[in-house]
Motif scaffolding. Structure first.
Motif, PDB file in Angstrom:
ATOM      1  N   LYS A 149       6.723  71.325 -19.977  1.00  0.00           N
ATOM      2  CA  LYS A 149       6.991  71.501 -18.451  1.00  0.00           C
ATOM      3  C   LYS A 149       7.790  72.307 -17.129  1.00  0.00           C
ATOM      4  N   THR A 150       9.387  71.783 -17.544  1.00  0.00           N
ATOM      5  CA  THR A 150       9.687  72.345 -16.639  1.00  0.00           C
ATOM      6  C   THR A 150      10.524  73.008 -17.183  1.00  0.00           C
ATOM      7  N   ARG A 151      10.829  73.738 -18.106  1.00  0.00           N
ATOM      8  CA  ARG A 151      11.775  74.934 -18.646  1.00  0.00           C
ATOM      9  C   ARG A 151      10.424  76.068 -18.321  1.00  0.00           C
ATOM     10  N   GLY A 152      10.052  75.646 -19.643  1.00  0.00           N
ATOM     11  CA  GLY A 152       8.497  76.918 -19.568  1.00  0.00           C
ATOM     12  C   GLY A 152       7.588  77.118 -17.940  1.00  0.00           C
ATOM     13  N   LYS A 168      -4.912  74.725 -13.703  1.00  0.00           N
ATOM     14  CA  LYS A 168      -4.364  74.105 -14.612  1.00  0.00           C
ATOM     15  C   LYS A 168      -3.630  73.965 -15.831  1.00  0.00           C
ATOM     16  N   ALA A 169      -2.494  73.443 -16.725  1.00  0.00           N
ATOM     17  CA  ALA A 169      -1.995  73.592 -17.619  1.00  0.00           C
ATOM     18  C   ALA A 169      -1.763  72.656 -18.432  1.00  0.00           C
ATOM     19  N   VAL A 170      -1.981  72.539 -20.005  1.00  0.00           N
ATOM     20  CA  VAL A 170      -1.590  71.678 -20.696  1.00  0.00           C
ATOM     21  C   VAL A 170      -1.204  71.713 -21.894  1.00  0.00           C
ATOM     22  N   LEU A 180      -1.284  80.523  -6.922  1.00  0.00           N
ATOM     23  CA  LEU A 180      -0.681  79.353  -6.345  1.00  0.00           C
ATOM     24  C   LEU A 180      -0.814  78.641  -5.592  1.00  0.00           C
ATOM     25  N   ARG A 181      -1.990  79.566  -4.646  1.00  0.00           N
ATOM     26  CA  ARG A 181      -2.337  79.177  -3.596  1.00  0.00           C
ATOM     27  C   ARG A 181      -3.710  77.884  -3.516  1.00  0.00           C
ATOM     28  N   THR A 182      -4.291  78.223  -5.337  1.00  0.00           N
ATOM     29  CA  THR A 182      -5.013  77.509  -5.084  1.00  0.00           C
ATOM     30  C   THR A 182      -4.660  76.097  -5.592  1.00  0.00           C
ATOM     31  N   SER A 183      -3.251  75.782  -6.270  1.00  0.00           N
ATOM     32  CA  SER A 183      -2.768  74.911  -6.844  1.00  0.00           C
ATOM     33  C   SER A 183      -2.881  74.287  -8.414  1.00  0.00           C
ATOM     34  N   MET A 184      -1.462  73.948  -8.731  1.00  0.00           N
ATOM     35  CA  MET A 184      -1.861  73.958 -10.386  1.00  0.00           C
ATOM     36  C   MET A 184      -1.073  72.400 -10.519  1.00  0.00           C
ATOM     37  N   LEU A 185      -1.709  71.341 -12.023  1.00  0.00           N
ATOM     38  CA  LEU A 185      -1.490  70.723 -12.320  1.00  0.00           C
ATOM     39  C   LEU A 185      -1.295  71.132 -13.896  1.00  0.00           C
ATOM     40  N   VAL A 186       0.246  70.658 -14.500  1.00  0.00           N
ATOM     41  CA  VAL A 186       0.236  71.116 -15.316  1.00  0.00           C
ATOM     42  C   VAL A 186       1.229  69.439 -16.075  1.00  0.00           C
ATOM     43  N   ILE A 187      -0.072  69.276 -17.251  1.00  0.00           N
ATOM     44  CA  ILE A 187       0.590  68.061 -17.777  1.00  0.00           C
ATOM     45  C   ILE A 187       0.540  67.580 -19.346  1.00  0.00           C
ATOM     46  N   GLY A 188       1.957  67.284 -20.074  1.00  0.00           N
ATOM     47  CA  GLY A 188       2.470  67.388 -20.724  1.00  0.00           C
ATOM     48  C   GLY A 188       3.203  66.631 -21.363  1.00  0.00           C
ATOM     49  N   VAL A 229      -3.518  77.627 -20.733  1.00  0.00           N
ATOM     50  CA  VAL A 229      -3.503  78.418 -19.259  1.00  0.00           C
ATOM     51  C   VAL A 229      -5.022  77.967 -18.766  1.00  0.00           C
ATOM     52  N   SER A 230      -5.537  77.645 -17.686  1.00  0.00           N
ATOM     53  CA  SER A 230      -7.397  78.360 -16.977  1.00  0.00           C
ATOM     54  C   SER A 230      -5.974  78.391 -15.321  1.00  0.00           C
ATOM     55  N   LEU A 231      -6.870  79.690 -14.925  1.00  0.00           N
ATOM     56  CA  LEU A 231      -6.089  80.022 -13.484  1.00  0.00           C
ATOM     57  C   LEU A 231      -7.294  80.178 -12.685  1.00  0.00           C
TER      58      LEU A 231
END
Length: 551
Positions: free
Chosen positions: A165-168, A451-453, A151-159, A532-534
Motif C-alpha cells: 500500500k505504502t510503496r505502490g 477504491k484500491a484493494v 484525488l478530489r473524490t478521495s481514495m480508500l486503500v485496503i490491503g 483499482v476503481s477511479l
C-alpha cells in the motif's frame, strides 16, 4: 497462445509494434492523458507575444525543468485575465529566469531519483501498468495513472501488511503532491504513524515531530471562535464509544471546553497553553481568578458565569467532562508541551491555503495515546479548514493518512463529502475496514470515490469490494446427455439381446455473476498488484482495473 482469449495476443502484438515505433519522453504518461504537443503558454501568444517569446527562450534553457514549466504554466492560468498580473509575471521571469515565482523553500525539484513518473502539467502520476483481464474495463496493457481531479473524490486503500500500500500507492502520490506544491498547485499533510515511511529529505517544509519539535503545532488549528475550537478539540480528545451515553458526555465535554476557552480568549486575546487550559478544566481557583480579573466591559458577566458553571460541574458526584479532563492531561507532558506551546514558528492548519508540505511523525512507541490524539486533531482540523467557505479553492489540498482507521471519526467521515467542491481530498490507507469504527464504515466506503484493494484481505472486506465492483454477464452453456435401453427381437418375435441408444442436446443462456468474486480478490490478486476503481469530480467512473504496481 491464450486459449481462452485469443484476441488478446493480436492486441499485444499491435501494441508491441507501436511501442517500438513511438518513444515517449520520460516525464510523460502515455495513458490515459495524451501527449502535450504545444507549450502551455500558447493561449497568450496572440495577446502577449513578447511574453510568449520570452517563455520560449526560457524553455530552451538547460536548467528549465518540468517543475519550472508547471509552476509558470499554473501562474499563467491564474493571471491570464489580468493584464497587470501578467506584467508582474513578465518582470519576474526577466529578473529570475527559470527560478521565477519559486517556492518559498527555494526548491525547484526534489533531491535524488524519483520513485515514479510524473506529468506535472497534467497533474498526473503513474502508478503502474494495466494487466489484461476479461473482468476489467480495460482489456489492453498500458500505463495507469491518477491525477489531482481523481484525488478530489478521495481514495480508500485496503490491503494487509506487506501488500505494498505504502510503496505502490501512497509514496508515488505523496511524491507527486510534493512536486505539485513546488509548482504552486497543491498543499498536503501526511500522517506518518511509523515516523519513517515518508521521512524523505526535501519532500516537506514542516515536520510535526513531538520528539524533535523544530516547529510547533496549533492545538486549535487556527479556529477563530471558541465554539468551533471546543467542538474540534473535544472530538479529537474523545474516541468513539467513550461511554454508554456517548452523546451526553461528548456534549458536556464540548460545553466544558467552551466554558473555559471563551472567557480566556476574551481576557487574553489568545488561546490558552496546555497547562492554562488544564487548570481551567480542573476548575482550579487560582486559574479561574486570573481570568476573571482580566474580564471587563460588556459581556464579562456572562463569561464569568461560564467559569462558575464549569466549577459547579466539577463539584457534582460525577463530572460529565471527567473523561475529557483525563485525556487532555495526556498532552501535559514536557515533550508535547514543547510542541503544542512552541515558542517559535507554529503550523496552523489554515496555512494550507498556500503551497505548504507537512509531515506529522507520530511517536506511537513513546506516547501511544497522545499520538492518537495528535493524529485525530490533525485530521479533524484538516476537514474543518478545507470544508469551510474561507478555503482557497485555487490549489489542491490533500491529506494522506496511513493506518487511517484509528484516526477517523464521524465528523471526518461526514466531512469527506464536502471536500470535493473545495478542491481537497483524502487518501486513507488501512489494513482492513474493521479498523474503522463501525458507525463510520459505511460512510467512509460510500464517500470515497476511488477504491484500491490488494489480495489477501479479510473475507468480509472482500465481500464488500466484490459487491461494489458489481456483476457482469457471462455466457453459460449446458450440455444434456441421456441414454435409453430396450430389448431387441428377432424375426420370429423372440428376444434377441438388448439395445441402447444415446441422445444429447445443449442450451445457452446469459447469467449475471460477480465480476470479481470474494475468492478472486483474496487469492487471485497477485503480490504487487491491486484492483483499482477511479472516479472523477464530475461523477464519471472507471474500473475495476487490475494494476501491476511493480511494472
Amino acid at each position: 497462445m491464450n486459449k481462452r482469449f485469443p484476441q488478446l495476443d493480436a492486441v499485444k502484438k499491435k501494441l508491441a509494434a507501436l511501442a517500438e515505433a513511438i518513444s515517449h519522453p520520460p516525464d510523460e504518461i502515455s495513458h490515459p492523458v495524451p501527449v502535450v504537443s504545444t507549450q502551455p503558454w500558447e493561449s497568450i501568444r496572440s495577446s502577449q507575444p513578447a511574453l510568449a517569446s520570452q517563455l520560449d527562450q526560457l524553455a530552451a534553457a538547460a536548467d528549465f525543468g518540468d517543475v519550472d514549466r508547471a509552476r509558470i504554466a499554473f501562474a499563467l492560468r491564474q493571471t491570464a485575465a489580468d493584464p497587470a498580473s501578467l506584467e508582474r509575471l513578465a518582470r519576474a521571469i526577466e529578473a529570475d529566469r527559470s527560478a521565477a515565482l519559486v517556492h518559498p523553500s527555494r526548491q525547484r525539484d526534489l533531491p535524488g531519483a524519483r520513485f515514479a513518473r510524473h506529468n506535472l502539467l497534467a497533474g498526473q502520476v503513474r502508478l503502474g501498468e494495466v494487466v489484461p483481464d476479461h473482468r476489467s474495463d480495460f482489456e489492453i496493457t498500458g500505463d495507469f495513472g491518477i491525477d489531482l481531479d481523481v484525488l478530489r473524490t478521495s481514495m480508500l486503500v485496503i490491503g494487509p501488511p506487506g501488500s505494498g500500500k505504502t510503496r505502490g500507492i501512497a509514496t508515488p502520490i505523496v511524491e507527486h503532491l510534493s512536486l505539485a506544491a513546488l509548482a504552486g498547485k497543491a498543499s498536503m499533510v501526511v500522517v506518518d504513524p511509523k515516523s519513517t515511511d515518508f521521512a524523505y529529505d526535501g519532500w516537506f517544509d514542516v515536520t510535526i515531530d513531538p520528539l524533535n519539535p523544530t516547529c510547533g503545532f496549533s492545538l486549535f488549528g487556527g479556529s477563530r471562535t471558541a465554539d468551533v475550537a471546543a467542538d474540534r478539540l473535544a472530538s479529537a480528545l474523545l474516541p468513539p464509544q467513550v461511554s454508554d451515553d456517548k452523546a451526553y458526555f461528548i456534549d458536556a465535554s464540548k460545553n466544558a471546553l467552551y466554558a473555559c476557552l471563551a472567557p480566556f480568549e476574551a481576557a487574553y486575546e489568545r488561546w490558552p497553553t496546555v497547562p492554562e487550559l488544564l487548570g481551567l478544566l480542573r476548575a482550579e481557583q487560582s486559574s479561574i481568578d486570573r481570568v476573571k480579573e482580566r474580564l471587563k466591559g460588556p459581556g464579562s458577566k456572562e463569561l464569568k458565569a461560564l467559569l462558575d458553571t464549569r466549577k459547579n460541574q466539577t463539584q457534582r458526584t460525577a463530572d460529565p467532562a471527567a473523561s475529557l479532563v483525563e485525556r487532555f492531561a495526556l498532552l501535559d507532558r514536557p515533550a508535547l508541551r514543547r510542541l503544542l506551546d512552541h515558542p517559535g514558528p507554529t503550523f496552523q492548519m489554515r496555512d494550507l491555503s498556500r503551497p505548504v508540505r507537512v509531515r506529522v511523525a507520530l511517536p506511537e512507541a513513546e506516547y501511544p495515546d497522545a499520538s492518537r490524539i495528535l493524529a485525530r486533531l490533525v485530521v479533524s482540523q484538516f476537514v474543518q479548514i478545507t470544508s469551510s467557505s474561507e478555503t482557497d479553492r485555487s490549489i489542491f489540498k490533500a491529506l494522506v493518512i496511513d493506518e487511517a482507521g484509528r484516526f477517523v471519526d464521524d465528523y471526518v467521515a461526514r466531512g469527506v463529502q464536502k471536500l470535493r467542491s473545495n478542491n481537497a481530498g483524502l487518501v486513507l490507507l488501512s489494513q482492513t475496514m474493521s479498523d474503522f469504527p463501525i458507525e463510520v464504515r459505511a460512510t467512509i466506503f460510500g464517500s470515497t470515490g476511488c477504491k484500491a484493494v490488494f489480495g489477501g484481505i479479510d473475507p468480509q472486506d472482500a465481500d464488500v469490494f466484490s459487491r461494489w465492483f458489481g456483476d457482469q454477464y457471462v455466457t453459460e452453456t449446458t450440455i444434456n446427455r441421456s441414454a435409453q435401453t430396450g430389448t431387441q427381437y428377432n424375426q420370429f418375435g423372440m428376444p434377441d439381446g438388448r439395445s441402447q441408444s444415446q441422445t444429447s442436446g445443449f442450451s445457452v443462456r446469459r447469467i449475471e455473476r460477480a465480476r470479481w468474486t470474494v475468492s478472486d480478490i483474496i487469492t487471485g490478486v497477485s503480490a504487487g498488484h491491486a484492483l483499482v476503481s477511479l472516479a472523477r469530480s464530475n461523477g464519471a467512473r472507471v474500473g475495476p482495473v487490475l494494476v501491476n504496481l511493480r511494472a
